[in-house]
Design an enzyme around this catalytic site. Structure first.
Site, PDB file in Angstrom:
ATOM      1  N   GLU A  86     -11.641  25.488 -41.513  1.00  0.00           N
ATOM      2  CA  GLU A  86     -10.896  24.224 -41.597  1.00  0.00           C
ATOM      3  C   GLU A  86     -10.101  24.087 -40.313  1.00  0.00           C
ATOM      4  OE1 GLU A  86     -10.152  21.485 -43.844  1.00  0.00           O
ATOM      5  OE2 GLU A  86      -8.858  21.004 -42.126  1.00  0.00           O
ATOM      6  N   ASP A 132     -18.292  20.184 -46.109  1.00  0.00           N
ATOM      7  CA  ASP A 132     -17.377  19.342 -46.878  1.00  0.00           C
ATOM      8  C   ASP A 132     -16.597  18.523 -45.863  1.00  0.00           C
ATOM      9  OD1 ASP A 132     -15.556  18.368 -48.653  1.00  0.00           O
ATOM     10  OD2 ASP A 132     -14.731  20.306 -49.263  1.00  0.00           O
ATOM     11  N   SER A 133     -17.288  17.597 -45.235  1.00  0.00           N
ATOM     12  CA  SER A 133     -16.733  16.933 -44.050  1.00  0.00           C
ATOM     13  C   SER A 133     -16.033  15.629 -44.369  1.00  0.00           C
ATOM     14  CB  SER A 133     -17.865  16.627 -43.071  1.00  0.00           C
ATOM     15  OG  SER A 133     -18.586  15.512 -43.529  1.00  0.00           O
ATOM     16  N   SER A 134     -15.343  15.128 -43.363  1.00  0.00           N
ATOM     17  CA  SER A 134     -14.812  13.768 -43.378  1.00  0.00           C
ATOM     18  C   SER A 134     -15.954  12.776 -43.226  1.00  0.00           C
ATOM     19  CB  SER A 134     -13.868  13.549 -42.192  1.00  0.00           C
ATOM     20  OG  SER A 134     -13.524  14.752 -41.567  1.00  0.00           O
ATOM     21  N   ASP A 135     -15.590  11.509 -43.318  1.00  0.00           N
ATOM     22  CA  ASP A 135     -16.524  10.435 -42.996  1.00  0.00           C
ATOM     23  C   ASP A 135     -16.945  10.570 -41.529  1.00  0.00           C
ATOM     24  OD1 ASP A 135     -16.125   9.432 -45.535  1.00  0.00           O
ATOM     25  OD2 ASP A 135     -14.654   7.943 -44.914  1.00  0.00           O
ATOM     26  N   ASP A 182      -8.608  21.527 -48.990  1.00  0.00           N
ATOM     27  CA  ASP A 182      -7.865  21.547 -50.263  1.00  0.00           C
ATOM     28  C   ASP A 182      -8.167  22.809 -51.070  1.00  0.00           C
ATOM     29  OD1 ASP A 182     -10.140  21.077 -52.127  1.00  0.00           O
ATOM     30  OD2 ASP A 182     -10.209  19.106 -51.211  1.00  0.00           O
TER      31      ASP A 182
END
Lengths: 294, 294
Positions: free
Chosen positions: A121, A170-173, A101
């Site tokens: 990303e 800044d990762s996902s779950d 983002d």
């Protein structure tokens, strides 16, 4: 934070459309009313959507799961960047893993000492959509000090050695593709990619909904780094609100390095000197979870 | 906190029963899956229920709205009592308005200097049900220093003069009967009921979902007390998590009085010295809301 879909997306309820974020392990579901779908397309990796929620402004939604909203994106994005950048003595080379983002990258370049932000990303569509449809979060046109690398974060970091002052994950779950970003081989690669006084920070999930993940991240990093410090912030759109970040440092204790003078908080909306000091002060149940002294 | 019903209670969804907590002004609904209804009866004031949730243990539910759960009641109950009791120099006479679940009263009597806790709760059924069905929150048999007064909190306080060292207002949301507990006439009565170095604290809602209420409480109290300090905690079952408390003091600045030595935290699960210091450290958006310096 990019969060993985867990099977639920938008639902109809009471004659309206709702985004439903399930934490089914704890029988909890948060629901946001959606007024309009502004964008929806399937990339090579996932369904990418931007919706207008009723109460939290625009939201980025990946595979049906709210990632961030116009109303509270600033909290997460400031916390994952300013805390390491204000406690590292001279951050110049920064790497962000994830964070498509672009909000966190925008915070990082507020530090004049930062010469370059490598933003890694995996999904270019997330960046494109955020720059175009979510300028409120992404800031629109990216700063020239930000360089985009569209590839797997783990593979990128694996190739680096003593490159970075700060690496922010800044990762996902930790389900699906992001699971590797919570494992020791990745942390070892991050350790190697950092300079000798480097720091890493990662989002380490919720002490309420994912205490096991938070503890594992903390313990894994303690095997590699002499200083590991957990800090907290409350992000209203995340389940339960409370969220943790784990900072791991090779030389400088970030808690001892909280002096506040380096903090670039002229136009922040969450972080100030008080937050910089207060975020490391953990309540009893969080300290207990991490086996820290009360 | 006792929260008022706003029209939604339990709903059927995906073949299960859910408690639904609507913040419809912001298009947000939190839902907890309910395994069993353990108790449900209508008192002279409201429907009082105890349910077993899937992920947060037992919950007290009034008029269909979750008030507190076994899993996180301790956070709210410790924060509304320990912060004033550890910053007041010698708390002896304490008054609690509301808080029928008895959890806050149980925390207050941990202070050896506290001789008496007057607990003023309008609905005796809430106390009875909490003592019988929710010993995990109420502590079961109440301490003999706690005296119960079943009447309207505002009327009770109106009759007192220079009686209390600490008055804690553990109220419902400012709709319906609890609305008066957020108004200046009540605060003036509380001011009069306090001794010359007394302190009051009240729950002052969410900076995200009820910023207007939080600001009004702060401003109203500043007209009456020289020291008004807002502090925060994250209660996962409240919408958005983040919750505010406002402390108002006649003589002692609670922030300057944070020394930690008086804190009775031997068996707390949330409050420790770190929390006592850190809870007054407000992020930018909260300071801005209260017109405080960044």
């Amino acid at each position: 934070m990019n969060r993985q879909a867990t099977g639920k997306g938008m639902v109809e309820w009471d004659g309206a459309l709702w985004l439903s974020d399930p934490e089914d392990r704890f029988g909890f579901r948060a629901n946001w009313k959606v007024n309009r779908i502004l964008y929806r397309e399937t990339s090579a990796f996932q369904e990418v959507a931007v919706v207008e929620t009723d109460g939290f402004g625009k939201a980025l939604v990946l595979d049906g799961i709210v990632q961030t909203t116009e109303r509270d994106a600033f909290i997460y994005n400031e916390m994952i960047t300013h805390i390491p950048l204000a406690t590292h003595p001279h951050p110049e080379q920064v790497c962000l893993i994830g964070g498509g983002d672009c909000g966190a990258a925008g915070e990082a370049v507020k530090y004049p000492s930062v010469e370059r932000v490598d933003m890694v990303e995996i999904d270019p569509k997330v960046v494109e959509v955020s720059l175009t449809h979510l300028p409120e979060i992404s800031g629109g046109d990216p700063n020239p000090r930000i360089r985009f690398h569209y590839e797997d974060g783990a593979a990128f970091v694996e190739r680096q050695e003593s490159q970075y002052d700060v690496i922010a994950v800044d990762s996902s779950d930790p389900v699906g593709p992001a699971a590797v970003l919570f494992e020791k081989p990745f942390y070892r690669a991050v350790h190697r990619a950092l300079k000798e006084d480097g720091m890493m920070v990662c989002q380490s999930e919720s002490p309420v909904f994912h205490p096991d993940v938070m503890k594992r991240v903390h313990d894994s990093l303690r095997e590699l780094f002499p200083f590991v410090r957990t800090y907290l912030a409350t992000v209203p759109t995340y389940p339960g609100g409370i969220w943790s970040f784990t900072l791991a440092s090779k030389q400088v204790d970030p808690m001892a390095s909280v002096v506040g003078e380096r903090l670039q908080d002229r136009d922040t909306r969450y972080v100030n000197r008080d937050v910089l000091e207060g975020c490391f002060k953990l309540p009893v149940y969080v300290k207990k979870l991490l086996d820290l002294k009360k």
